[in-house]
Design an enzyme around this catalytic site. Structure first.
Site, mmCIF file in Angstrom:
data_model
loop_
_atom_site.group_PDB
_atom_site.id
_atom_site.type_symbol
_atom_site.label_atom_id
_atom_site.label_comp_id
_atom_site.label_asym_id
_atom_site.label_seq_id
_atom_site.Cartn_x
_atom_site.Cartn_y
_atom_site.Cartn_z
ATOM 1 N N HIS A 192 2.493 -0.667 8.194
ATOM 2 C CA HIS A 192 1.628 -1.848 8.209
ATOM 3 C C HIS A 192 0.487 -1.684 7.202
ATOM 4 C CE1 HIS A 192 -0.696 -5.170 10.188
ATOM 5 N NE2 HIS A 192 -1.719 -4.428 9.797
ATOM 6 N N GLU A 193 -0.128 -0.502 7.176
ATOM 7 C CA GLU A 193 -1.234 -0.267 6.247
ATOM 8 C C GLU A 193 -0.740 -0.229 4.803
ATOM 9 O OE1 GLU A 193 -4.258 -0.532 7.221
ATOM 10 O OE2 GLU A 193 -3.525 -0.771 9.278
ATOM 11 N N GLU A 220 -3.110 -9.854 8.366
ATOM 12 C CA GLU A 220 -2.389 -8.934 9.254
ATOM 13 C C GLU A 220 -0.946 -9.386 9.472
ATOM 14 O OE1 GLU A 220 -3.628 -6.086 10.323
ATOM 15 O OE2 GLU A 220 -5.503 -6.530 9.270
#
Length: 286
Positions: A134-135, A187
């Protein structure tokens, strides 16, 4: 995810993948809206001028532990796999001693990832891979410069206010809501990037359920069907204008969407067939 699991389910890589192919449309729209807000380009210039990313980078070197092939090697493999799948240069990665589950990516010229010990404790191995991916997804989507603005908004507003006799403060205050709105929507794109890395829907959903429930030890008592039904209950609460106003106030200054909403958006991307079209995976395997 152990090396054995990786051998059983060989990960696909996407060396030619463009970020526009998978980014959430809300993210794209919110980014465009940011550039139309007076003062936004000025804030970006101040981030670069004052070297704010360098301050946090030095803090990480001093206070956190860097992940390498010899220090937390399993987490380092997750980073390597994520970067290989998404074709992203490998950033530095740090673990911070903090019981609050969290992770973030920071630094425009030299991106680095920070993950808290609380998030490591909360998630299982494959879910930790999802969190790392995700990062890396934020880097792939080129979110890091805007994140630097969002994380330093209070400092930047004060700097602008001093430089412009208070006018900059007014402009900065007008930026906070659209900036937080972009932050939440970014996000959703990073979640898509993470799914392209782990290539397993269940890993993503388990991650959201644990983030919402807050206890790894209780996960065996959780039910995904019930979790997804919570989404419908939240959406049905839009029946009145008053409820919409309440929703605005409970989300306006959040940096992340609620976990059930992240699960909803990712599930919609999967069921629409777009994830399988981009990933080239068989729906029966992912």
């Amino acid at each position: 995810m152990s090396d054995t699991v990786k051998k059983q389910r060989k990960l696909r890589t996407y060396p030619d993948l463009e970020r526009a192919a998978f980014m959430h449309p809300w993210d794209i729209k919110a980014t465009a809206a940011l550039h139309k807000v007076p003062g936004f380009d000025r804030l970006i210039a101040k981030v670069m001028e004052y070297g704010l990313e360098r301050v946090l980078f030095l803090q990480n070197i001093a206070d956190n532990v860097r992940v390498t092939d010899k220090m937390f090697p399993r987490l380092h493999r997750y980073l390597q796999w994520s970067c290989k799948v998404l074709a992203v240069p490998e950033p530095e990665f740090y673990i911070s001693m903090d019981p609050v589950p969290n992770a973030y990516t920071y630094g425009h010229t030299r991106p680095f990832i920070v993950m808290t010990s609380g998030l490591i404790e909360l998630l299982g191995e494959e879910e930790q891979f999802y969190a790392v991916a995700h990062e890396v997804g934020h880097i792939k989507c080129e979110h890091v410069l805007y994140t630097a603005v969002a994380m330093n908004i209070a400092t930047l507003v004060e700097i602008l206010g001093q430089a412009t006799l208070g006018l900059g403060s007014l402009l900065g205050k007008g930026l906070e809501l659209p900036l937080y709105d972009w932050w939440r929507k970014s996000e959703l794109s990073a979640d898509r990037a993470a799914l392209l890395c782990v290539q397993d829907r269940q890993v993503a959903m388990r991650s959201f359920m644990k983030l919402a429930g807050g206890a790894n030890k209780l996960f065996h008592e959780m039910d995904e069907g019930e979790f997804m039904r919570q989404i419908r209950a939240y959406e049905e609460a839009d029946e009145s204008n008053l409820n919409k106003i309440y929703k605005f106030f409970i989300t306006a200054f959040r940096t992340h969407p609620f976990p059930i909403m992240r699960a909803k958006h990712l599930d919609e991307w999967i069921t629409s067939g777009e994830f399988y079209r981009i990933s080239g995976l068989d729906p029966n395997d992912a």
